[in-house]
Design an enzyme around this catalytic site. Sequence first.
Site, PDB file in Angstrom:
ATOM      1  N   LYS A   1       0.834  -1.218   0.000  1.00 13.63           N
ATOM      2  CA  LYS A   1       0.000   0.000   0.000  1.00 13.63           C
ATOM      3  C   LYS A   1       0.864   1.262   0.000  1.00 13.63           C
ATOM      4  O   LYS A   1       0.668   2.173  -0.793  1.00 13.63           O
ATOM      5  CB  LYS A   1      -0.922   0.025   1.240  1.00 13.63           C
TER       6      LYS A   1
ATOM      7  N   ARG B   1      -9.500   1.086   9.237  1.00 14.79           N
ATOM      8  CA  ARG B   1      -8.908  -0.213   9.534  1.00 14.79           C
ATOM      9  C   ARG B   1      -9.937  -1.169  10.113  1.00 14.79           C
ATOM     10  O   ARG B   1      -9.634  -2.304  10.376  1.00 14.79           O
ATOM     11  CB  ARG B   1      -7.834   0.066  10.575  1.00 14.79           C
TER      12      ARG B   1
ATOM     13  N   ARG C   1      11.939  -5.489   4.060  1.00 14.44           N
ATOM     14  CA  ARG C   1      11.621  -4.053   3.995  1.00 14.44           C
ATOM     15  C   ARG C   1      12.652  -3.223   4.748  1.00 14.44           C
ATOM     16  O   ARG C   1      13.074  -3.550   5.850  1.00 14.44           O
ATOM     17  CB  ARG C   1      10.245  -3.795   4.595  1.00 14.44           C
TER      18      ARG C   1
ATOM     19  N   ARG D   1      11.617  -1.481  10.696  1.00 19.97           N
ATOM     20  CA  ARG D   1      10.566  -1.083  11.637  1.00 19.97           C
ATOM     21  C   ARG D   1      10.483  -2.059  12.800  1.00 19.97           C
ATOM     22  O   ARG D   1      10.626  -3.258  12.629  1.00 19.97           O
ATOM     23  CB  ARG D   1       9.206  -1.036  10.910  1.00 19.97           C
TER      24      ARG D   1
ATOM     25  N   ARG E   1      -0.076  -9.162  13.338  1.00 22.14           N
ATOM     26  CA  ARG E   1      -0.686  -8.115  12.497  1.00 22.14           C
ATOM     27  C   ARG E   1      -1.579  -8.735  11.418  1.00 22.14           C
ATOM     28  O   ARG E   1      -2.611  -8.174  11.056  1.00 22.14           O
ATOM     29  CB  ARG E   1       0.413  -7.241  11.866  1.00 22.14           C
TER      30      ARG E   1
END
Length: 210
Positions: free
Chosen positions: A14, A90, A125, A158, A169
């Site tokens: 996203k 969300r 990432r 992160r 998550r």
Amino acid sequence: MNIVILLGAPGSGKGTVAGKVAAENANLKHVSSGDLLRGAIAAGTAAGVEAKGYMDKGNLVPDALIATMIKDVVASTEGEVTMLLDGFPRNLAQAKILEEMGAPVKSAVLIDVPDSIIQERIAGRRTCPKCKAGYHIKNLPPKTEGVCDVCGAELVIRKDDNPETVKDRLVVYHRETEPLIEFYEAKGLLRKVDGMTGVDGVARDFLTAM
Ligand code: AP5
């Protein structure tokens, strides 16, 4: 101003797609709820202190906390702008809050990526803490390892990107966020994009879909 919502699992792309198309189109504005929250944590605000405990565990922060931040951004955005809303709403309660804000939702675009791909995407990432640019060590590497192409800052991993938190998550995504697919489908606003076609392919299909 109108709104395009980005839906999709953690790590589905996203932020990458919204960042890319907004950088290439002056009338598109990328607003990431995660970036707003990480900014509040970095600034040490009361909202940031409250949010951190939830985020570190991979849970959603309270609806009122994130809704206040999104309301401020919506209220301060004027003119012929399409806001690419990444990470909000969300859950169904947040979708209702967004409706109450009165900003028209043009579409909700689901970036579709199977769960089996998510861990690899997130494990690779790397993120720029300064300008928020995103990278992947294999799929989208920076020109110099560990350094942001855009602003030269040192890239970071992160805190919520460790495999255990990513599992949590994903559970939260399927339980809380997936019902939004049906919610926006019923309103005739849902569009789907295959998230497995590479960054350029997804960006192209996203622009067509939105
Ligand atoms: P947030 O920051 O929104 O995280 P997320 O939704 O879990 O999404 P991610 O940022 O992890 O993934 P992404 O889909 O943007 O993927 P990316 O483009 O980076 O939220 C973090 C936390 O904040 C939440 O857990 C929650 O605690 C809190 N929060 C946020 N919003 C909230 C809300 N509304 N209510 C309550 N709490 C909230 O891509 C991932 C990797 O894949 C990158 O390395 C990228 O380079 C690579 N990649 C991207 N696209 C492709 C592609 N097409 N092909 C190959 N690789 C690709």
